[in-house]
Design an enzyme around this catalytic site. Sequence first.
Site, PDB file in Angstrom:
ATOM      1  N   GLN A  36     -22.764  16.468  -9.951  1.00  0.00           N
ATOM      2  CA  GLN A  36     -21.906  16.736  -8.747  1.00  0.00           C
ATOM      3  C   GLN A  36     -21.094  18.153  -8.970  1.00  0.00           C
ATOM      4  OE1 GLN A  36     -17.736  15.261  -8.359  1.00  0.00           O
ATOM      5  NE2 GLN A  36     -18.500  14.090  -6.544  1.00  0.00           N
ATOM      6  N   CYS A  57     -12.169  15.214  -3.876  1.00  0.00           N
ATOM      7  CA  CYS A  57     -11.140  15.495  -4.865  1.00  0.00           C
ATOM      8  C   CYS A  57      -9.902  16.070  -4.548  1.00  0.00           C
ATOM      9  CB  CYS A  57     -11.792  16.247  -6.240  1.00  0.00           C
ATOM     10  SG  CYS A  57     -10.462  16.378  -7.662  1.00  0.00           S
ATOM     11  N   GLY A  91     -11.851   1.400  -4.309  1.00  0.00           N
ATOM     12  CA  GLY A  91     -10.942   0.057  -4.787  1.00  0.00           C
ATOM     13  C   GLY A  91     -11.992  -0.953  -4.902  1.00  0.00           C
TER      14      GLY A  91
END
Length: 340
Positions: free
Chosen positions: A65, A95, A208
């Site tokens: 990444q 981010c 989540g």
Amino acid sequence: MQSQSHRFCVAPMMDWTDRHCRHFHRLLSRNARLYTEMVTAEAVIHGDRARLLGFGPEEHPIALQLGGSDPEKLAHAASIGEAEGYDEINLNVGCPSPRVQEGCFGAALMAEPARVAACVAAMASRVSTPVTVKCRIGIDDQDSEADLTRFIEAVSDAGCRLFIVHARKAWLDGLSPKENREIPPLDYARVYRLKAARPDLTIVINGGIESLDEATSHLEHVDGVMVGRAAYQTPYLLADVDHVLFGADAPPPARGDVLTRLVPYVREHIARGGRLNSVTRHILGLYHGQPRARVFRRYLSENGVGEGPGIDVLLDAIAIAEGRPRDADEAVETAAFAAE
């Protein structure tokens, strides 16, 4: 649905998904796709590549990444990543860290789809390795479904065929990175609708997801799932990935067997001058929910820190967690074990 190559992914996490973490995760699952921490294009070009980019052959499939906003620098960094043998080059457009915003990359780039498209096009022109993007569903007040659609259209037209979408918007003004992982509400349905509207793209959902049951449910709507904190807090969930999500016949590896297979790696790491806790900090949650989990964590946390501890500390911790003597001649006698 697209290829199963991204059916289950472990999220990149700053200061966490180093090569030790990835090696440990690979012992739990052969099929999970692993990601590096985000590395800036500048660091890749000018930094210590062995330290920043090094990985073991067992870590495949593995993605690098990158962070950045300069097309030429990202293309250069991507070419370096390809030469190092990475299976994918992923651009971070998700981010929310302030230090990332200051460099005009990460989630702040969602406001500039044309720039992201230029970055992707430059990277794709330099490498044959797939170039992918990890993004949010929106940022600040620019978070309508139409905004996400425009972003995806611009970047896909530039050559990106796979998007990892964190199903939360990011508030860049007013929330900390931690708060941005928890406060903005999840909107899984928006990601589902994106996939329905763009069946030609591979869409991986993130945010989540805490169990394989949840992952299985999401896979009815999208091509893949990416699990973040749950993979670090309760890493043993990875042990069922190959069987549950990829149809592997082999039973999941036992926790004790995973650690036994980790021992040679740790022994070699220490022999090269590395610290024990550089590896063992990643395994503290392995026995989560098991009878001796607390004492296992405490023993490693209290005895495995600093320059002195050797492989014996890990061997003792394994014996503690498994509730057995370390070997036939020497029982593991520690205050922590006795307290349990």
